[in-house]
Design an enzyme around this catalytic site. Structure first.
Site, PDB file in Angstrom:
ATOM      1  N   CYS A  33       0.816  -1.215   0.000  1.00 15.94           N
ATOM      2  CA  CYS A  33       0.000   0.000   0.000  1.00 15.94           C
ATOM      3  C   CYS A  33       0.848   1.263   0.000  1.00 15.94           C
ATOM      4  O   CYS A  33       0.597   2.198  -0.761  1.00 15.94           O
ATOM      5  CB  CYS A  33      -0.964  -0.008   1.183  1.00 15.94           C
ATOM      6  SG  CYS A  33      -0.191   0.106   2.824  1.00 15.94           S
ATOM      7  N   HIS A 100      -2.468   1.405   6.789  1.00 16.65           N
ATOM      8  CA  HIS A 100      -2.862   1.255   5.389  1.00 16.65           C
ATOM      9  C   HIS A 100      -2.990   2.650   4.798  1.00 16.65           C
ATOM     10  O   HIS A 100      -3.247   3.628   5.506  1.00 16.65           O
ATOM     11  CB  HIS A 100      -4.179   0.507   5.268  1.00 16.65           C
ATOM     12  CG  HIS A 100      -4.561   0.169   3.851  1.00 16.65           C
ATOM     13  ND1 HIS A 100      -3.745  -0.567   3.023  1.00 16.65           N
ATOM     14  CD2 HIS A 100      -5.659   0.486   3.105  1.00 16.65           C
ATOM     15  CE1 HIS A 100      -4.315  -0.689   1.842  1.00 16.65           C
ATOM     16  NE2 HIS A 100      -5.475  -0.064   1.867  1.00 16.65           N
ATOM     17  N   HIS A 113      -6.268   1.815  -4.038  1.00 19.76           N
ATOM     18  CA  HIS A 113      -5.235   1.427  -3.077  1.00 19.76           C
ATOM     19  C   HIS A 113      -4.690   0.057  -3.440  1.00 19.76           C
ATOM     20  O   HIS A 113      -5.380  -0.762  -4.041  1.00 19.76           O
ATOM     21  CB  HIS A 113      -5.797   1.419  -1.649  1.00 19.76           C
ATOM     22  CG  HIS A 113      -6.974   0.509  -1.440  1.00 19.76           C
ATOM     23  ND1 HIS A 113      -7.209  -0.163  -0.263  1.00 19.76           N
ATOM     24  CD2 HIS A 113      -7.997   0.141  -2.269  1.00 19.76           C
ATOM     25  CE1 HIS A 113      -8.311  -0.885  -0.364  1.00 19.76           C
ATOM     26  NE2 HIS A 113      -8.812  -0.712  -1.577  1.00 19.76           N
TER      27      HIS A 113
END
Length: 245
Positions: A33, A100, A113
């Site tokens: 990520c 994240h 993402h």
């Protein structure tokens, strides 16, 4: 010159074409990520070439590059916009699997993402993914702009007859998220989908237009509805568990 569209293009050009890996994270075939966001920022001209870090170091790199935190409005919701970058997890403790990050692609909570769940770069509804991951702390950054004063929220659109009832519903099939209780897909298209087994946290319910609906306030501040069964006069005919039954 820094350009948000070039940043987003780096992500969309690789959507569905690469896999997720925390070990082979610098491409060209896999990323994680944070490496995806870092490389997108470099492509957009926001960071110097070869700048790389993790989710936790991203806070500082964004701030040094002129990105400002977007403050939540008076309800605690973040008014995210296209090009905003989100970070999940607390600063100082969000590296590795503890955090994240990704980028908003519109003003309606769609994010792009690189993620483990779909094994690559995908577009998803932020609120659904955020809920599935346990509603972690959120920080949102916007380039060259910040909101410093709370914004007076508008009352979320609410269907007449909504009744308070809190709980968690676990569907046994794919269920659509709607802005209202209109079951017509043309008039009220699905905003996102919950897959079987996902947790849907709700604060109220309503029987309307032939269905039983659970409802909740999304992270955006808007009220959402999910049909969880037919309104057949029974209280235990639902497509899953956790609502009445």
């Amino acid at each position: 010159m820094a350009n948000l569209e070039n940043m987003l293009k780096w992500m969309t050009d690789r959507q569905g074409k690469v896999s997720y890996s925390m070990n082979q994270r610098l491409g060209p075939n896999s990323y994680d990520c944070s490496s995806a966001v870092y490389l997108a920022l470099i492509s957009g001209g926001f960071l110097p070439q070869h700048t790389i870090g993790n989710t936790d170091s991203l806070f500082g790199h964004l701030e040094k590059a002129g990105w400002k935190q977007v403050a939540p409005d008076a309800t605690g919701n973040f008014p995210a916009q296209r090009g905003d970058i989100f970070i999940w997890g607390s600063r100082g403790a969000s590296s590795g699997a503890a955090g994240h990050t990704g980028i908003f692609t519109d003003n309606q909570d769609t994010i792009i993402h690189c993620n483990y769940g779909y094994n690559g770069i995908t577009s998803n509804n932020h609120d659904v993914i955020w809920t599935v991951n346990g509603c972690p702390p959120i920080t949102i950054y916007r380039y060259g702009q910040t909101i410093t004063a709370p914004v007076k929220p508008q009352a979320p659109t609410q269907a007449a007859g909504l009744k308070p009832l809190s709980g968690i519903f676990y569907p046994d099939r794919t269920l659509a998220v709607s802005k209202d209780t209109n079951p017509d897909d043309q008039a009220s298209p699905a905003l996102a989908h919950y897959q079987a087994g996902m947790a849907i946290y709700y604060d109220s319910y309503i029987m309307a237009n032939g269905y039983a609906w659970i409802s909740y306030i999304a992270a955006s501040g808007a009220r959402r509805y999910v049909a969880v069964g037919p309104d057949d006069g029974q209280i235990d005919t639902t497509w899953g568990r956790g609502f009445f039954n």
